[in-house]
Design a protein around this motif. Sequence first.
Motif, PDB file in Angstrom:
ATOM      1  N   TRP A  79     -48.269  -4.157  12.748  1.00 47.99           N
ATOM      2  CA  TRP A  79     -49.405  -4.404  13.504  1.00 47.99           C
ATOM      3  C   TRP A  79     -48.839  -5.056  14.958  1.00 47.99           C
ATOM      4  CZ3 TRP A  79     -51.580  -9.589  14.484  1.00 47.99           C
ATOM      5  CH2 TRP A  79     -52.805  -9.738  15.073  1.00 47.99           C
ATOM      6  N   TRP A  87     -55.702  -5.072   9.886  1.00 43.94           N
ATOM      7  CA  TRP A  87     -56.391  -4.587   8.475  1.00 43.94           C
ATOM      8  C   TRP A  87     -55.694  -5.098   7.327  1.00 43.94           C
ATOM      9  CZ3 TRP A  87     -61.183  -2.507   8.196  1.00 43.94           C
ATOM     10  CH2 TRP A  87     -61.740  -2.020   9.385  1.00 43.94           C
ATOM     11  N   ALA A  89     -56.582  -5.302   3.141  1.00 46.05           N
ATOM     12  CA  ALA A  89     -57.642  -4.333   2.375  1.00 46.05           C
ATOM     13  C   ALA A  89     -57.124  -4.431   0.759  1.00 46.05           C
ATOM     14  CB  ALA A  89     -58.001  -3.267   2.791  1.00 46.05           C
ATOM     15  N   VAL A 112     -53.637   0.781   6.859  1.00 43.76           N
ATOM     16  CA  VAL A 112     -54.041  -0.643   6.568  1.00 43.76           C
ATOM     17  C   VAL A 112     -52.794  -1.368   6.597  1.00 43.76           C
ATOM     18  CG1 VAL A 112     -54.380  -2.116   4.656  1.00 43.76           C
ATOM     19  CG2 VAL A 112     -55.846  -0.278   5.266  1.00 43.76           C
ATOM     20  N   HIS A 113     -52.502  -2.576   7.103  1.00 46.89           N
ATOM     21  CA  HIS A 113     -51.450  -3.385   7.378  1.00 46.89           C
ATOM     22  C   HIS A 113     -51.017  -4.072   6.203  1.00 46.89           C
ATOM     23  CE1 HIS A 113     -53.546  -2.711  11.372  1.00 46.89           C
ATOM     24  NE2 HIS A 113     -52.432  -2.089  11.642  1.00 46.89           N
ATOM     25  N   ALA A 273     -69.097  -6.483   9.263  1.00 49.30           N
ATOM     26  CA  ALA A 273     -67.536  -6.210   9.991  1.00 49.30           C
ATOM     27  C   ALA A 273     -67.735  -5.886  11.404  1.00 49.30           C
ATOM     28  CB  ALA A 273     -66.881  -4.976   9.071  1.00 49.30           C
ATOM     29  N   GLY A 283     -59.126  -9.097  13.196  1.00 55.11           N
ATOM     30  CA  GLY A 283     -58.919  -8.264  12.200  1.00 55.11           C
ATOM     31  C   GLY A 283     -59.868  -8.496  11.080  1.00 55.11           C
ATOM     32  N   LEU A 284     -59.843  -7.685  10.120  1.00 56.83           N
ATOM     33  CA  LEU A 284     -60.764  -7.790   9.023  1.00 56.83           C
ATOM     34  C   LEU A 284     -60.131  -7.942   7.798  1.00 56.83           C
ATOM     35  CD1 LEU A 284     -63.244  -5.051  10.236  1.00 56.83           C
ATOM     36  CD2 LEU A 284     -63.655  -7.650  10.188  1.00 56.83           C
ATOM     37  N   TYR A 312     -63.313   1.766   8.455  1.00 57.26           N
ATOM     38  CA  TYR A 312     -62.120   1.652   9.210  1.00 57.26           C
ATOM     39  C   TYR A 312     -62.213   2.257  10.689  1.00 57.26           C
ATOM     40  CZ  TYR A 312     -56.880   2.325   9.895  1.00 57.26           C
ATOM     41  OH  TYR A 312     -55.742   2.223  10.404  1.00 57.26           O
ATOM     42  N   ASN A 316     -62.401   0.353  14.141  1.00 55.86           N
ATOM     43  CA  ASN A 316     -61.326   0.663  14.862  1.00 55.86           C
ATOM     44  C   ASN A 316     -61.898   1.173  16.443  1.00 55.86           C
ATOM     45  OD1 ASN A 316     -58.988  -0.228  13.420  1.00 55.86           O
ATOM     46  ND2 ASN A 316     -58.827   1.842  12.533  1.00 55.86           N
TER      47      ASN A 316
END
Length: 330
Positions: A79, A87, A89, A112-113, A273, A283-284, A312, A316
């Motif tokens: 990231w 992200w 999740a 996803v990070h 979101a 971020g989420l 997503y 984004n």
Amino acid sequence: MWLLLRMDTPPDGILKALRSLAIEAQAHRLGNRWAIELQGNGYLPEMLLRYEEVERILPDDTPYPLVQRWNGSVELPSWKRREKLLWIAGPCSVENKAQLLSLAQDLKSLGVHVLRGGAFKARTSPYSFQGLGEVALEWLLEARSLIGLPICVEILSEKHLPLYEQVDILQIGARNMDHYWLLKEVGSTQKPVLLKRNPQATIEEWLLAAEYLLLHGSPWVLLCERGIRTFERSTRYMLDVGAIPVVQRQTLLPVIADPSHAAGHWRYVEPLALSAVGAGAEGLIVEVHPDPLQAQSDSAQQLTLDQFILLYQRANALFSARLGHLTQPV
Ligand code: PEP
Ligand code: MN
């Protein structure tokens, strides 16, 4: 007293101007911009704000000096702050190893990070599923090493800290935001923390909780707005989107949002979101489950993978569109 300068503004001009008025001043790097520390007090804010370079004043009598002056960086492998939406999740609770590994792989392939997942759960009823505990943590660590995703896991008790040694981000849940002795212990691990806002907490109380963490050693804190308690019952909580820009005027710590727990129902996760990203969230954190109907906790609000993929992409796209117009720290 500190003066936070506008983005892309070098400190030289204002330093010269202040020194010509015999005001002792020193420049510091604060996040991605410059700040000027003034020696002594008694300067008139109106006078200082006349300088075009000055965005705002950071007073000495702030209740949370470390939060206000934090100037570190957020280290996460894939990231890049200010370039991508962050992200996080995964399922509400970890329930099954094969399911977790396969979901983690899908989330990683998507981009996803960080993988989230509950091991020890804080449930309103003592008769509800309490989480699989230690074994869930083992599976999360396995997912971490096999798939190469950092993990974020809620910690409920300082007694569990030895089990969390390899967890990348310790999560303080909404119910524990003001468990100050837990905050001290978690801070002293020197690990990054995701700090949820307690639904009853004011912004000042939330930032004071972050101050505890920074004071005791956390290198950075993700401030997570997850909905506050109001009289309205249509959604589980009320996502305080206004808190996002308000907090961003107080600190350069990243502010993220949890639309899942605010919504309480999958249908409302995407609109919440997107509203959070529109308000400036960096971020989420979103609950995703391969089969939400079978989930042992928060079944109604978890997204399927397909629903998550749509969110997503849309979030984004919104984040990228917004990036060009940012004047705030993000
Ligand atoms: C969670 O993220 O698993 C959770 C329980 O959320 P909160 O603490 O915001 O209720
Ligand atoms: Mn949950």
